[in-house]
Design an enzyme around this catalytic site. Sequence first.
Site, short mmCIF file in Angstrom:
data_model
loop_
_atom_site.label_atom_id
_atom_site.label_comp_id
_atom_site.label_asym_id
_atom_site.label_seq_id
_atom_site.Cartn_x
_atom_site.Cartn_y
_atom_site.Cartn_z
CG ASP A 16 38.73 -0.91 -27.20
OD1 ASP A 16 38.96 -1.77 -26.34
OD2 ASP A 16 37.61 -0.42 -27.39
CE LYS A 37 36.38 -1.67 -24.03
NZ LYS A 37 35.76 -2.02 -25.32
CG LEU A 65 38.53 -10.05 -20.31
CD1 LEU A 65 39.29 -11.02 -19.40
CD2 LEU A 65 39.44 -9.53 -21.41
CE LYS A 66 32.01 -7.49 -26.17
NZ LYS A 66 33.03 -6.52 -25.73
CG ASP A 69 34.67 -22.13 -22.49
OD1 ASP A 69 34.10 -23.23 -22.68
OD2 ASP A 69 35.84 -21.91 -22.83
CB ILE A 70 31.67 -25.43 -20.42
CG1 ILE A 70 33.13 -25.53 -19.95
CG2 ILE A 70 31.52 -25.96 -21.85
CD1 ILE A 70 33.63 -26.96 -19.84
CD GLN A 73 37.99 -24.19 -19.24
OE1 GLN A 73 38.57 -23.32 -18.61
NE2 GLN A 73 38.64 -25.20 -19.78
CB THR A 128 26.41 -1.43 -29.63
OG1 THR A 128 27.83 -1.50 -29.49
CG2 THR A 128 25.76 -1.42 -28.26
NE ARG A 189 31.05 6.38 -32.00
CZ ARG A 189 31.52 5.41 -31.24
NH1 ARG A 189 31.34 5.47 -29.93
NH2 ARG A 189 32.18 4.40 -31.77
#
Length: 240
Positions: A16, A37, A65-66, A69-70, A73, A128, A189
């Site tokens: 990230d 990731k 990308l989580k 949508d419908i 899509q 989380t 962690r």
Amino acid sequence: MLSYAEASDKVIIALDCSRERAFELADMLAGKATWVKVGMTLFYAEGPAIVEAMRERGLRVFLDLKVHDIPFQVQGAVRSAAMTGADIISIHGLGSSAMVSAARKGAEEAAEKTGRARCRLVAISVLTSMDQDALAEIGVTSPIAEEVARLASLSYGAGADGIVCSPQEAAQMRGLLGPDALIVTPGVRPAGSAVGDQKRIATPAAAIQAGSSKLVVGRPITAADDPVTAFDAICEELMA
């Protein structure tokens, strides 16, 4: 007892960060890490080419990308995302069984077109970063564990390969979904690491013992003074 290769295969390094830092980390961990990731921060900045670039470095990719949508899509989005060569793609469990089924169809279409193995789909349950108060804020009054179980059963039954949940729900998910389910757990962690914005956490060894298949670890590795040493320490903990 796990070998180093087996331990490495359980750790997904969350990139990230910027493109430059992502490549720096990937090159630094070459020959050690197995998975990275690629989330929204990096993918939205760089597009599908970032997945190919990581695969060229010998890394497998969890494309987080989580998708939500419908169904129409989502089918197209997952098909397009799978064409990048991603090995795992995340979708939202909140989208209904019809949406999850459409995602599975999109993944199958990509596999047929490319000749590669179908990418696996994991459904997001409860983030989380959320605790019971945060869940109540959006109108969900059931306990977190109950909500995770509900979304996991729905998604797995509709064609997802597994679930994304916190380490605290991993044992429950393993018992509910069985030995073949892919259980991906962020919120990992190592002892002594900063918690950051995560609420429901566990150490790497505890998460694996609870039933996690893959551990998503970001800042404890990527923000460490020596990311290679930090990665090695996690693998060594899993090998103990």
